[in-house]
Design a protein around this motif. Structure first.
Motif, PDB file in Angstrom:
ATOM      1  N   ARG A 216       0.838  -1.190   0.000  1.00  0.00           N
ATOM      2  CA  ARG A 216       0.000   0.000   0.000  1.00  0.00           C
ATOM      3  C   ARG A 216       0.880   1.249   0.000  1.00  0.00           C
ATOM      4  NH1 ARG A 216      -3.860   0.822   3.651  1.00  0.00           N
ATOM      5  NH2 ARG A 216      -3.328   3.014   3.893  1.00  0.00           N
ATOM      6  N   GLY A 217       0.280   2.368  -0.349  1.00  0.00           N
ATOM      7  CA  GLY A 217       1.029   3.621  -0.328  1.00  0.00           C
ATOM      8  C   GLY A 217       0.208   4.765  -0.890  1.00  0.00           C
ATOM      9  N   ARG A 218       0.806   5.945  -0.886  1.00  0.00           N
ATOM     10  CA  ARG A 218       0.138   7.128  -1.427  1.00  0.00           C
ATOM     11  C   ARG A 218       1.177   8.171  -1.813  1.00  0.00           C
ATOM     12  NH1 ARG A 218      -2.978   8.416   4.062  1.00  0.00           N
ATOM     13  NH2 ARG A 218      -2.987   6.163   3.900  1.00  0.00           N
ATOM     14  N   MET A 219       0.813   9.000  -2.783  1.00  0.00           N
ATOM     15  CA  MET A 219       1.640  10.133  -3.193  1.00  0.00           C
ATOM     16  C   MET A 219       0.753  11.365  -3.237  1.00  0.00           C
ATOM     17  SD  MET A 219       3.901   8.452  -6.286  1.00  0.00           S
ATOM     18  CE  MET A 219       2.439   7.890  -7.167  1.00  0.00           C
ATOM     19  N   GLN A 220       1.204  12.448  -2.604  1.00  0.00           N
ATOM     20  CA  GLN A 220       0.476  13.709  -2.619  1.00  0.00           C
ATOM     21  C   GLN A 220       1.448  14.833  -2.964  1.00  0.00           C
ATOM     22  OE1 GLN A 220      -1.241  13.860   1.331  1.00  0.00           O
ATOM     23  NE2 GLN A 220      -3.054  12.722   0.717  1.00  0.00           N
ATOM     24  N   PHE A 221       1.194  15.460  -4.093  1.00  0.00           N
ATOM     25  CA  PHE A 221       2.020  16.575  -4.555  1.00  0.00           C
ATOM     26  C   PHE A 221       1.220  17.864  -4.357  1.00  0.00           C
ATOM     27  CE2 PHE A 221       3.108  12.802  -6.982  1.00  0.00           C
ATOM     28  CZ  PHE A 221       4.485  12.748  -6.826  1.00  0.00           C
ATOM     29  N   ASP A 222       1.748  18.776  -3.542  1.00  0.00           N
ATOM     30  CA  ASP A 222       1.029  20.000  -3.169  1.00  0.00           C
ATOM     31  C   ASP A 222       1.723  21.244  -3.689  1.00  0.00           C
ATOM     32  OD1 ASP A 222      -0.588  18.287  -1.797  1.00  0.00           O
ATOM     33  OD2 ASP A 222      -0.421  19.301   0.137  1.00  0.00           O
ATOM     34  N   ALA A 223       0.927  22.261  -3.956  1.00  0.00           N
ATOM     35  CA  ALA A 223       1.428  23.600  -4.263  1.00  0.00           C
ATOM     36  C   ALA A 223       0.493  24.596  -3.601  1.00  0.00           C
ATOM     37  CB  ALA A 223       1.487  23.843  -5.766  1.00  0.00           C
ATOM     38  N   GLY A 224       1.034  25.711  -3.150  1.00  0.00           N
ATOM     39  CA  GLY A 224       0.212  26.701  -2.476  1.00  0.00           C
ATOM     40  C   GLY A 224       0.732  28.110  -2.675  1.00  0.00           C
ATOM     41  N   HIS A 225      -0.121  29.063  -2.361  1.00  0.00           N
ATOM     42  CA  HIS A 225       0.261  30.467  -2.439  1.00  0.00           C
ATOM     43  C   HIS A 225      -0.424  31.217  -1.299  1.00  0.00           C
ATOM     44  CE1 HIS A 225       0.479  34.669  -3.823  1.00  0.00           C
ATOM     45  NE2 HIS A 225       1.514  34.272  -4.555  1.00  0.00           N
ATOM     46  N   VAL A 226       0.371  31.955  -0.513  1.00  0.00           N
ATOM     47  CA  VAL A 226      -0.150  32.724   0.611  1.00  0.00           C
ATOM     48  C   VAL A 226       0.042  34.201   0.322  1.00  0.00           C
ATOM     49  CG1 VAL A 226      -0.012  33.156   3.088  1.00  0.00           C
ATOM     50  CG2 VAL A 226       0.441  30.857   2.197  1.00  0.00           C
ATOM     51  N   ASP A 227      -1.059  34.934   0.272  1.00  0.00           N
ATOM     52  CA  ASP A 227      -1.032  36.376   0.027  1.00  0.00           C
ATOM     53  C   ASP A 227      -1.421  37.086   1.326  1.00  0.00           C
ATOM     54  OD1 ASP A 227      -0.976  38.869  -1.076  1.00  0.00           O
ATOM     55  OD2 ASP A 227      -2.890  38.677  -2.127  1.00  0.00           O
ATOM     56  N   ALA A 228      -0.451  37.743   1.967  1.00  0.00           N
ATOM     57  CA  ALA A 228      -0.664  38.440   3.238  1.00  0.00           C
ATOM     58  C   ALA A 228      -0.169  39.876   3.097  1.00  0.00           C
ATOM     59  CB  ALA A 228       0.079  37.709   4.352  1.00  0.00           C
ATOM     60  N   PRO A 229      -0.445  40.729   4.079  1.00  0.00           N
ATOM     61  CA  PRO A 229       0.045  42.112   4.005  1.00  0.00           C
ATOM     62  C   PRO A 229       1.553  42.174   3.737  1.00  0.00           C
ATOM     63  CG  PRO A 229      -1.514  41.904   5.789  1.00  0.00           C
ATOM     64  CD  PRO A 229      -1.284  40.512   5.276  1.00  0.00           C
ATOM     65  N   SER A 230       1.946  43.070   2.846  1.00  0.00           N
ATOM     66  CA  SER A 230       3.358  43.176   2.429  1.00  0.00           C
ATOM     67  C   SER A 230       4.273  43.574   3.581  1.00  0.00           C
ATOM     68  CB  SER A 230       3.494  44.180   1.289  1.00  0.00           C
ATOM     69  OG  SER A 230       3.006  45.456   1.688  1.00  0.00           O
TER      70      SER A 230
ATOM     71  N   ARG B   8      -0.011  26.066  17.664  1.00  0.00           N
ATOM     72  CA  ARG B   8       0.054  26.970  16.516  1.00  0.00           C
ATOM     73  C   ARG B   8      -0.418  26.217  15.278  1.00  0.00           C
ATOM     74  NH1 ARG B   8       6.510  27.329  15.009  1.00  0.00           N
ATOM     75  NH2 ARG B   8       6.944  25.077  15.078  1.00  0.00           N
ATOM     76  N   VAL B   9      -0.635  26.958  14.170  1.00  0.00           N
ATOM     77  CA  VAL B   9      -1.129  26.302  12.967  1.00  0.00           C
ATOM     78  C   VAL B   9      -0.741  27.110  11.735  1.00  0.00           C
ATOM     79  CG1 VAL B   9      -3.381  27.476  12.957  1.00  0.00           C
ATOM     80  CG2 VAL B   9      -3.170  25.187  11.954  1.00  0.00           C
ATOM     81  N   ARG B  10      -0.534  26.393  10.642  1.00  0.00           N
ATOM     82  CA  ARG B  10      -0.251  27.041   9.356  1.00  0.00           C
ATOM     83  C   ARG B  10      -1.547  27.615   8.760  1.00  0.00           C
ATOM     84  NH1 ARG B  10       3.169  22.484   9.488  1.00  0.00           N
ATOM     85  NH2 ARG B  10       5.323  22.857   8.795  1.00  0.00           N
ATOM     86  N   PRO B  11      -1.414  28.525   7.795  1.00  0.00           N
ATOM     87  CA  PRO B  11      -2.608  29.169   7.210  1.00  0.00           C
ATOM     88  C   PRO B  11      -3.225  28.359   6.062  1.00  0.00           C
ATOM     89  CG  PRO B  11      -0.662  30.215   6.334  1.00  0.00           C
ATOM     90  CD  PRO B  11      -0.179  29.177   7.315  1.00  0.00           C
ATOM     91  N   PHE B  12      -3.753  27.170   6.370  1.00  0.00           N
ATOM     92  CA  PHE B  12      -4.578  26.429   5.420  1.00  0.00           C
ATOM     93  C   PHE B  12      -3.792  25.673   4.350  1.00  0.00           C
ATOM     94  CE2 PHE B  12      -8.417  26.266   2.505  1.00  0.00           C
ATOM     95  CZ  PHE B  12      -9.126  25.400   3.318  1.00  0.00           C
ATOM     96  N   VAL B  13      -2.481  25.834   4.298  1.00  0.00           N
ATOM     97  CA  VAL B  13      -1.630  25.018   3.422  1.00  0.00           C
ATOM     98  C   VAL B  13      -0.411  24.590   4.225  1.00  0.00           C
ATOM     99  CG1 VAL B  13      -2.363  25.958   1.190  1.00  0.00           C
ATOM    100  CG2 VAL B  13      -0.528  27.074   2.467  1.00  0.00           C
ATOM    101  N   HIS B  14       0.117  23.422   3.874  1.00  0.00           N
ATOM    102  CA  HIS B  14       1.245  22.873   4.629  1.00  0.00           C
ATOM    103  C   HIS B  14       2.596  23.236   4.017  1.00  0.00           C
ATOM    104  CE1 HIS B  14       4.014  19.715   6.168  1.00  0.00           C
ATOM    105  NE2 HIS B  14       3.263  19.778   7.246  1.00  0.00           N
ATOM    106  N   SER B  15       2.606  23.659   2.772  1.00  0.00           N
ATOM    107  CA  SER B  15       3.877  23.910   2.082  1.00  0.00           C
ATOM    108  C   SER B  15       4.599  25.151   2.591  1.00  0.00           C
ATOM    109  CB  SER B  15       3.650  24.027   0.570  1.00  0.00           C
ATOM    110  OG  SER B  15       2.664  24.998   0.276  1.00  0.00           O
ATOM    111  N   THR B  16       3.945  25.972   3.423  1.00  0.00           N
ATOM    112  CA  THR B  16       4.605  27.104   4.057  1.00  0.00           C
ATOM    113  C   THR B  16       4.814  26.816   5.537  1.00  0.00           C
ATOM    114  OG1 THR B  16       4.422  29.464   4.579  1.00  0.00           O
ATOM    115  CG2 THR B  16       2.378  28.215   4.506  1.00  0.00           C
TER     116      THR B  16
END
Length: 457
Positions: free
Chosen positions: A103-117, A285-293
């Motif tokens: 058994r196994g799994r592969m998950q390829f993720d991409a994300g983008h976080v837009d926050a105040p500059s 604590r927690v990341r903002p909805f994506v794990h790649s950051t």
């Protein structure tokens, strides 16, 4: 042929019978009469011989039928010792009760976080990762025993996920090894079957994870109950000073209401961090909805916590194309000599399939696999699902200012065939009293996009 002989004989007999009358009309010669009588006699002899042969054939047929009916039936062909079924990958099983599957799994993720500059963090903007790369084995053994062992190879590291032995008999089960200690519906649902790329914020903030332990359960009809005693994650047990332990339990009622599947559950957890683990402190604590950051806008910082008490309530329903779910979870952190904060997290979610005939899977107190009713390759386009969620997290209490989050999210999921899944989600995250400030302002918002391509077997 018999019918022809009978007809000819009948004609001849008729002629003989009519012969006197015919003689009056036209006299037959002696020679013609003798010929006619000879032909009739020959026909009688042929008919008698034919009847004798037919009687012999009938007797032989009856004897053969009797022999066939009374003959012993041949023994059925023996079943093969090993059979192979396809469940995302070949699964081998034997008549004696052994089975084996890779058994196994592969998950390829991409994300983008837009926050105040004004927030200076490297994790903002685009990021990507191999989220999970599991490989392992699972199977059964004679007598109701089973096993599962799986590692995660993502991030160029080897980390144990599930590794345990099981015993299952008549609704009762026992598990020993590393597994989830019966947390929430969201956490007990495999990451393969979640509605978004990441679970609800409280599951990450409250440090839900697999732990080594001994647990038992009972499932009968609409009721399921599980309880266990656990230590820590196998990766953290390399420290012999880690003497933490917990007691955990979960109760689920899952009746059917017509065609709808209802789910109501509650869980409770008590943990003593003990010794050096408590000295190291706990952080929520927690990341903002994506794990790649690695950015965490809300964060309590490290707290001196000796014990944790956690409890949750959960509810869900699946009815045709529609499903809905909601949870609330509370964590009370005991701090020696200080006031004890209680943090809260929860979510409410609704989802709907845009493709007819599709529904969200549900099994054994958790959401399960989506199986397209019209997959690609068989004249369909697969299953397409739209989900909406409100996600709340409050890490502010008893003088701890970790921040609050109000998240509004949507996801679109496409499952073209079994075991293959694509998803994209958007989240608008509003923060208040955030630990990370934007130019001194602790109230602001961030927009997040996440995408995933996933294969499991």
């Amino acid at each position: 042929m018999r019918m022809k002989l009978v007809a000819r004989l009948a004609v001849a007999c008729s002629l003989l019978a009519l012969a006197p009358g015919m003689a009056q009309a036209q006299a037959l010669s002696a020679e013609e009469a003798a010929t006619l009588r000879a032909e009739v006699a020959a026909l009688k002899a042929q008919l008698s011989a034919m009847e004798s042969r037919l009687n012999n054939i009938s007797a032989q047929t009856e004897a053969n039928s009797t022999a066939i009916a009374t003959a012993p039936k041949p023994a059925p062909a023996p079943e093969p010792e090993t059979t192979v079924k396809w469940k995302g990958a070949p699964e081998l099983s034997t008549k004696s009760g052994w089975s084996f599957k890779v058994r196994g799994r592969m998950q390829f993720d991409a994300g983008h976080v837009d926050a105040p500059s004004s927030i200076d963090e490297d994790g903002l903007g685009f990021s990507s990762e191999l989220r999970r790369a599991y490989v392992g084995v699972q199977g059964t053994m004679p007598g109701g025993f089973g096993y599962k062992a799986e590692v995660d190879l993502a991030d160029n590291e080897v980390e144990w996920t599930d590794i345990y032995l099981t015993y299952d008999h008549d609704g009762k089960n026992v598990t020993v090894g590393q597994h989830y200690p019966f947390l929430s519906l969201e956490q007990m649902t495999s990451d393969l079957f979640t509605s978004f790329t990441e679970r609800a914020a409280f599951t990450g903030a409250f440090n839900f994870e697999r732990r080594v332990g001994l647990s038992g359960g009972y499932a009968k009809g609409d009721l399921m109950v599980n309880a266990g005693v656990f230590t820590d994650n196998v990766a953290d047990l390399t420290d012999d000073g880690n003497k933490s332990y917990s007691v955990d339990g979960r109760l689920v009622w899952m009746p059917k209401l017509g065609d709808a599947q209802l789910h109501l559950g509650a869980s409770a957890h008590w943990r003593d961090l003990n010794s050096s683990l408590a000295d190291a402190g706990s952080r929520y604590r927690v990341r903002p909805f994506v794990h790649s950051t690695d950015v965490r806008f809300i964060d309590t910082g490290t707290l001196n916590v000796s014990k944790e008490a956690n409890y949750g309530l959960e509810a869900a329903i699946v009815s045709g194309r529609l499903h809905a779910a909601a949870e609330g979870n509370w964590l009370r952190a005991s701090r020696p000599g200080l006031s004890d904060p209680t943090f809260f997290g929860g979510y409410a979610e609704v989802g709907y399939f845009l493709t007819g005939g599709d529904t969200r899977g549900y099994k054994a107190g958790a959401f399960d696999r989506i199986k397209p009713s019209n997959p690609v390759g068989k004249g369909g386009i697969g299953a397409i699902q739209l989900n909406l969620r409100y996600d709340y997290l409050d890490l502010v209490d008893a003088g701890i200012i970790g921040g609050k989050q109000n998240g509004y999210a949507a996801s679109l999921i496409w499952v073209p065939i079994d075991y293959l899944k694509f998803m994209i989600n958007y989240g608008h995250m509003e923060y208040d009293q955030a630990r990370v400030t934007a130019g001194g302002d602790d109230s602001y918002s961030a927009d997040v996009i996440g995408a995933r391509a996933q294969l499991d077997f």
